[in-house]
Design a protein around this motif. Sequence first.
Motif, mmCIF file in Angstrom:
data_model
loop_
_atom_site.group_PDB
_atom_site.id
_atom_site.type_symbol
_atom_site.label_atom_id
_atom_site.label_comp_id
_atom_site.label_asym_id
_atom_site.label_seq_id
_atom_site.Cartn_x
_atom_site.Cartn_y
_atom_site.Cartn_z
ATOM 1 N N ASN A 135 0.844 -1.193 0.000
ATOM 2 C CA ASN A 135 0.000 0.000 0.000
ATOM 3 C C ASN A 135 0.880 1.245 0.000
ATOM 4 O O ASN A 135 1.061 1.913 1.013
ATOM 5 C CB ASN A 135 -0.921 -0.014 1.229
ATOM 6 C CG ASN A 135 -1.850 1.179 1.264
ATOM 7 O OD1 ASN A 135 -2.051 1.853 0.263
ATOM 8 N ND2 ASN A 135 -2.409 1.451 2.426
ATOM 9 N N ILE A 136 1.464 1.532 -1.151
ATOM 10 C CA ILE A 136 2.335 2.694 -1.317
ATOM 11 C C ILE A 136 1.816 3.543 -2.461
ATOM 12 O O ILE A 136 0.980 3.100 -3.256
ATOM 13 C CB ILE A 136 3.799 2.281 -1.585
ATOM 14 C CG1 ILE A 136 3.894 1.438 -2.868
ATOM 15 C CG2 ILE A 136 4.368 1.515 -0.397
ATOM 16 C CD1 ILE A 136 5.323 1.074 -3.265
ATOM 17 N N THR A 137 2.324 4.759 -2.555
ATOM 18 C CA THR A 137 1.899 5.678 -3.606
ATOM 19 C C THR A 137 3.069 6.006 -4.523
ATOM 20 O O THR A 137 4.150 6.365 -4.053
ATOM 21 C CB THR A 137 1.339 6.983 -3.004
ATOM 22 O OG1 THR A 137 0.191 6.678 -2.205
ATOM 23 C CG2 THR A 137 0.924 7.953 -4.099
ATOM 24 N N ILE A 138 2.836 5.878 -5.801
ATOM 25 C CA ILE A 138 3.801 6.293 -6.821
ATOM 26 C C ILE A 138 3.335 7.655 -7.325
ATOM 27 O O ILE A 138 2.249 7.770 -7.896
ATOM 28 C CB ILE A 138 3.871 5.277 -7.973
ATOM 29 C CG1 ILE A 138 4.137 3.864 -7.449
ATOM 30 C CG2 ILE A 138 4.932 5.705 -8.985
ATOM 31 C CD1 ILE A 138 5.412 3.714 -6.667
ATOM 32 N N GLY A 139 4.127 8.682 -7.090
ATOM 33 C CA GLY A 139 3.710 10.051 -7.362
ATOM 34 C C GLY A 139 3.529 10.372 -8.838
ATOM 35 O O GLY A 139 3.923 9.608 -9.724
ATOM 36 N N GLU A 140 2.932 11.522 -9.081
ATOM 37 C CA GLU A 140 2.689 11.969 -10.453
ATOM 38 C C GLU A 140 4.004 12.116 -11.230
ATOM 39 O O GLU A 140 5.012 12.561 -10.686
ATOM 40 C CB GLU A 140 1.962 13.313 -10.441
ATOM 41 C CG GLU A 140 0.541 13.236 -9.883
ATOM 42 C CD GLU A 140 -0.157 14.572 -9.950
ATOM 43 O OE1 GLU A 140 0.496 15.557 -10.343
ATOM 44 O OE2 GLU A 140 -1.342 14.627 -9.601
ATOM 45 N N ASN A 141 3.958 11.716 -12.486
ATOM 46 C CA ASN A 141 5.097 11.833 -13.411
ATOM 47 C C ASN A 141 6.302 10.991 -13.010
ATOM 48 O O ASN A 141 7.400 11.188 -13.524
ATOM 49 C CB ASN A 141 5.545 13.302 -13.539
ATOM 50 C CG ASN A 141 4.408 14.232 -13.849
ATOM 51 O OD1 ASN A 141 3.610 13.973 -14.740
ATOM 52 N ND2 ASN A 141 4.306 15.318 -13.096
ATOM 53 N N ALA A 142 6.111 10.037 -12.107
ATOM 54 C CA ALA A 142 7.227 9.192 -11.672
ATOM 55 C C ALA A 142 7.529 8.131 -12.724
ATOM 56 O O ALA A 142 6.660 7.727 -13.492
ATOM 57 C CB ALA A 142 6.907 8.536 -10.336
ATOM 58 N N LYS A 143 8.794 7.675 -12.724
ATOM 59 C CA LYS A 143 9.224 6.588 -13.592
ATOM 60 C C LYS A 143 9.827 5.479 -12.735
ATOM 61 O O LYS A 143 10.679 5.747 -11.888
ATOM 62 C CB LYS A 143 10.275 7.061 -14.597
ATOM 63 C CG LYS A 143 9.776 8.033 -15.649
ATOM 64 C CD LYS A 143 10.936 8.438 -16.550
ATOM 65 C CE LYS A 143 10.486 9.412 -17.633
ATOM 66 N NZ LYS A 143 11.632 9.815 -18.487
ATOM 67 N N ILE A 144 9.410 4.262 -12.998
ATOM 68 C CA ILE A 144 9.979 3.105 -12.326
ATOM 69 C C ILE A 144 10.787 2.335 -13.363
ATOM 70 O O ILE A 144 10.239 1.872 -14.364
ATOM 71 C CB ILE A 144 8.885 2.197 -11.723
ATOM 72 C CG1 ILE A 144 7.910 3.021 -10.860
ATOM 73 C CG2 ILE A 144 9.528 1.078 -10.923
ATOM 74 C CD1 ILE A 144 8.549 3.735 -9.707
ATOM 75 N N GLY A 145 12.078 2.194 -13.150
ATOM 76 C CA GLY A 145 12.959 1.567 -14.126
ATOM 77 C C GLY A 145 12.726 0.072 -14.272
ATOM 78 O O GLY A 145 12.163 -0.584 -13.383
ATOM 79 N N ALA A 146 13.149 -0.489 -15.381
ATOM 80 C CA ALA A 146 12.954 -1.906 -15.682
ATOM 81 C C ALA A 146 13.580 -2.792 -14.615
ATOM 82 O O ALA A 146 14.713 -2.573 -14.194
ATOM 83 C CB ALA A 146 13.563 -2.233 -17.051
#
Length: 224
Positions: A135-146
């Motif tokens: 239960n976490i939040t990934i913020g706006e415009n964020a990128k999660i790398g491969a």
Amino acid sequence: MFRMMKEDIEVVFDQDPAARNKLEVILTYSGLHAIWSHRIAHAFYKKRFFFIARAISQISRFFTGIEIHPGAKIGRRFFIDHGMGVVIGETCEIGDNVTVFQGVTLGGTGKEKGKRHPTIKDNALIATGAKVLGNITIGENAKIGAGSVVLKEVPPNSTVVGIPGKVVIQDGVRINKDLNHCDLPDPIADRMKTLENEIQQLRQELASIKKSEGSERSNVHSNL
């Protein structure tokens, strides 16, 4: 409903340069099929027809290789590129203009009740094979790398890479959704390089000490 379907088609052309015409997109894009199936399943889920919702979800999973729980809340213009192996959990919430690639998991970390899956804010991008858990939040415009494994909150306008995921870019400006999977900062490789430089420095110091001791022994023998 038809307006959202039209937007779903348009976002394919915005995100995928291989898309040639609408008929091809409608008939052959498994990510699009999975999203449309989910919208139907989610409508049944909200009306508490849970079995029908799960049945639709499982049929879609069989044909597309993409598993989206009917309880997940997905915004507009959601794009799944290729899609095989994508898993989206029941309490996951996804904003608008979000892009995910194949092999992405938006899952939980245990058997806890209530909200146990991630919240993905608008304009986020999650690259191939990334795992976003809990239960976490990934913020706006964020990128999660491969290949990253993200277990903690990600601030807006950030890029996260590694296992566990670490924020490597956060500049306070919107990040374009043109993630270059082969040219991301690698904190693990950077740390290994630092350690290698430290080892090389220690070797040089040790060699200098040995050389100095050898010179002292030579002087002692000469005096004798």
